[in-house]
Enzyme design. Sequence first.
Site, PDB file in Angstrom:
ATOM      1  N   ARG A 173      -0.919  -9.657  13.157  1.00  0.00           N
ATOM      2  CA  ARG A 173      -1.418  -8.551  12.328  1.00  0.00           C
ATOM      3  C   ARG A 173      -2.338  -9.064  11.219  1.00  0.00           C
ATOM      4  O   ARG A 173      -3.326  -8.427  10.852  1.00  0.00           O
ATOM      5  CB  ARG A 173      -0.243  -7.761  11.737  1.00  0.00           C
ATOM      6  CG  ARG A 173       0.271  -6.674  12.701  1.00  0.00           C
ATOM      7  CD  ARG A 173       1.733  -6.329  12.533  1.00  0.00           C
ATOM      8  NE  ARG A 173       2.162  -5.946  11.208  1.00  0.00           N
ATOM      9  CZ  ARG A 173       2.132  -4.709  10.715  1.00  0.00           C
ATOM     10  NH1 ARG A 173       1.666  -3.721  11.434  1.00  0.00           N
ATOM     11  NH2 ARG A 173       2.588  -4.457   9.526  1.00  0.00           N
ATOM     12  N   ARG A 233      12.276  -4.224  13.122  1.00  0.00           N
ATOM     13  CA  ARG A 233      11.202  -3.537  13.857  1.00  0.00           C
ATOM     14  C   ARG A 233      10.384  -4.567  14.625  1.00  0.00           C
ATOM     15  O   ARG A 233      10.126  -5.662  14.114  1.00  0.00           O
ATOM     16  CB  ARG A 233      10.299  -2.850  12.822  1.00  0.00           C
ATOM     17  CG  ARG A 233      10.163  -1.366  13.035  1.00  0.00           C
ATOM     18  CD  ARG A 233       9.534  -0.708  11.839  1.00  0.00           C
ATOM     19  NE  ARG A 233       8.190  -1.210  11.557  1.00  0.00           N
ATOM     20  CZ  ARG A 233       7.503  -0.864  10.477  1.00  0.00           C
ATOM     21  NH1 ARG A 233       8.013  -0.041   9.589  1.00  0.00           N
ATOM     22  NH2 ARG A 233       6.301  -1.340  10.274  1.00  0.00           N
ATOM     23  N   ARG A 266      12.392  -9.433   3.832  1.00  0.00           N
ATOM     24  CA  ARG A 266      12.718  -8.107   4.384  1.00  0.00           C
ATOM     25  C   ARG A 266      13.567  -8.240   5.641  1.00  0.00           C
ATOM     26  O   ARG A 266      14.545  -7.522   5.828  1.00  0.00           O
ATOM     27  CB  ARG A 266      11.417  -7.377   4.750  1.00  0.00           C
ATOM     28  CG  ARG A 266      11.021  -6.289   3.794  1.00  0.00           C
ATOM     29  CD  ARG A 266      10.121  -5.242   4.424  1.00  0.00           C
ATOM     30  NE  ARG A 266       9.144  -5.736   5.357  1.00  0.00           N
ATOM     31  CZ  ARG A 266       7.939  -6.186   5.028  1.00  0.00           C
ATOM     32  NH1 ARG A 266       7.568  -6.210   3.763  1.00  0.00           N
ATOM     33  NH2 ARG A 266       7.090  -6.594   5.943  1.00  0.00           N
ATOM     34  N   LYS A 301       0.837  -1.213   0.000  1.00  0.00           N
ATOM     35  CA  LYS A 301       0.000   0.000   0.000  1.00  0.00           C
ATOM     36  C   LYS A 301       0.868   1.259   0.000  1.00  0.00           C
ATOM     37  O   LYS A 301       0.624   2.188  -0.754  1.00  0.00           O
ATOM     38  CB  LYS A 301      -0.913   0.043   1.244  1.00  0.00           C
ATOM     39  CG  LYS A 301      -1.881  -1.111   1.367  1.00  0.00           C
ATOM     40  CD  LYS A 301      -2.862  -0.900   2.526  1.00  0.00           C
ATOM     41  CE  LYS A 301      -2.214  -0.884   3.895  1.00  0.00           C
ATOM     42  NZ  LYS A 301      -1.649  -2.178   4.326  1.00  0.00           N
ATOM     43  N   ARG A 303      -9.185   1.103   9.437  1.00  0.00           N
ATOM     44  CA  ARG A 303      -8.775  -0.272   9.714  1.00  0.00           C
ATOM     45  C   ARG A 303      -9.931  -1.100  10.267  1.00  0.00           C
ATOM     46  O   ARG A 303      -9.765  -2.285  10.515  1.00  0.00           O
ATOM     47  CB  ARG A 303      -7.676  -0.299  10.783  1.00  0.00           C
ATOM     48  CG  ARG A 303      -6.258   0.029  10.356  1.00  0.00           C
ATOM     49  CD  ARG A 303      -5.590  -1.059   9.578  1.00  0.00           C
ATOM     50  NE  ARG A 303      -4.265  -1.478  10.009  1.00  0.00           N
ATOM     51  CZ  ARG A 303      -3.130  -0.877   9.714  1.00  0.00           C
ATOM     52  NH1 ARG A 303      -3.115   0.239   9.026  1.00  0.00           N
ATOM     53  NH2 ARG A 303      -1.987  -1.394  10.101  1.00  0.00           N
TER      54      ARG A 303
HETATM   55  P1  AMP Z   1       1.058   0.146   9.311  1.00  0.00           P
HETATM   56  O1  AMP Z   1       2.368   0.807   9.091  1.00  0.00           O
HETATM   57  O2  AMP Z   1      -0.085   0.780   8.576  1.00  0.00           O
HETATM   58  O3  AMP Z   1       1.080  -1.334   9.099  1.00  0.00           O
HETATM   59  O4  AMP Z   1       0.706   0.360  10.869  1.00  0.00           O
HETATM   60  C1  AMP Z   1       1.561  -0.084  11.888  1.00  0.00           C
HETATM   61  C2  AMP Z   1       0.768  -0.222  13.185  1.00  0.00           C
HETATM   62  O5  AMP Z   1       0.230   1.059  13.557  1.00  0.00           O
HETATM   63  C3  AMP Z   1      -0.439  -1.145  13.117  1.00  0.00           C
HETATM   64  O6  AMP Z   1      -0.094  -2.501  13.334  1.00  0.00           O
HETATM   65  C4  AMP Z   1      -1.300  -0.590  14.244  1.00  0.00           C
HETATM   66  O7  AMP Z   1      -0.812  -0.970  15.508  1.00  0.00           O
HETATM   67  C5  AMP Z   1      -1.071   0.905  14.106  1.00  0.00           C
HETATM   68  N1  AMP Z   1      -2.036   1.515  13.160  1.00  0.00           N
HETATM   69  C6  AMP Z   1      -1.795   2.057  11.934  1.00  0.00           C
HETATM   70  N2  AMP Z   1      -2.914   2.540  11.376  1.00  0.00           N
HETATM   71  C7  AMP Z   1      -3.909   2.291  12.261  1.00  0.00           C
HETATM   72  C8  AMP Z   1      -5.300   2.538  12.271  1.00  0.00           C
HETATM   73  N3  AMP Z   1      -5.925   3.120  11.230  1.00  0.00           N
HETATM   74  N4  AMP Z   1      -6.013   2.136  13.361  1.00  0.00           N
HETATM   75  C9  AMP Z   1      -5.422   1.557  14.420  1.00  0.00           C
HETATM   76  N5  AMP Z   1      -4.112   1.279  14.475  1.00  0.00           N
HETATM   77  C10 AMP Z   1      -3.351   1.640  13.414  1.00  0.00           C
END
Ligand code: AMP
Length: 193
Positions: free
Chosen positions: A150, A139, A127, A13, A88
């Site tokens: 996740r 990370r 990765r 994405k 989400r």
């Molecule tokens: P991402 O980089 O989008 O995969 O986000 C990393 C982490 O940030 C996720 O695993 C969640 O813990 C948190 N996160 C990101 N976007 C959201 C969202 N819209 N709602 C809740 N948690 C989020």
Amino acid sequence: MMLIFLGPPGAGKGTQAKRIEERHGLRQLSTGDMLRAARAAGTKIGLEAKAFMDRGDLVPDRVVIGAVEERIQNPDCARGVIFDGFPRNVAQAEALDAMLARLGKKLDAVIQLKVDDAVLVARQANRVKETLAAGQAVREDDKPEVLEHRLKVYHGQTAPLIAYYQGRGLLRVVDGMAAIDAVTASIEAALRK
Ligand code: AMP
């Protein structure tokens, strides 16, 4: 133009949003990046988000929704936004609908990047290998057991958005397993529809 990029963690994405943002003069808005920046800066939001993120759980809706509402009113978002990693869950999607209505804006399309879980697991293992080879730290939420969690969270809480947006006639499905350029081309084609 207001777009949502929807898909599981590691679907590409962010990579695709960056390409489309440049070509269309939009602003990529990644809630994951916003939360990581808040953590790095040690803000209250960042401290609150840390434990959820490290476990691979969603950060509470009110934290994310508040941050998005503030952010999209910045002048750099005036030409349009690509939401990357937001909403989400259905509660966030409803909050976004209400927020956009208040601002007199509406969604143009939701691009779903479809990628099988097995491909995501393999991509992530790659990765991690590259990160370690470069002598960098992996990370916390990139660890295999966290990715597995996740993916569960994605299927349980985020995937219902596919039906949510399909019902509103906004969903465009793209094969996220194709080569990066081919995926970009499919997104461009979906946006012309
Ligand atoms: P991402 O980089 O989008 O995969 O986000 C990393 C982490 O940030 C996720 O695993 C969640 O813990 C948190 N996160 C990101 N976007 C959201 C969202 N819209 N709602 C809740 N948690 C989020």
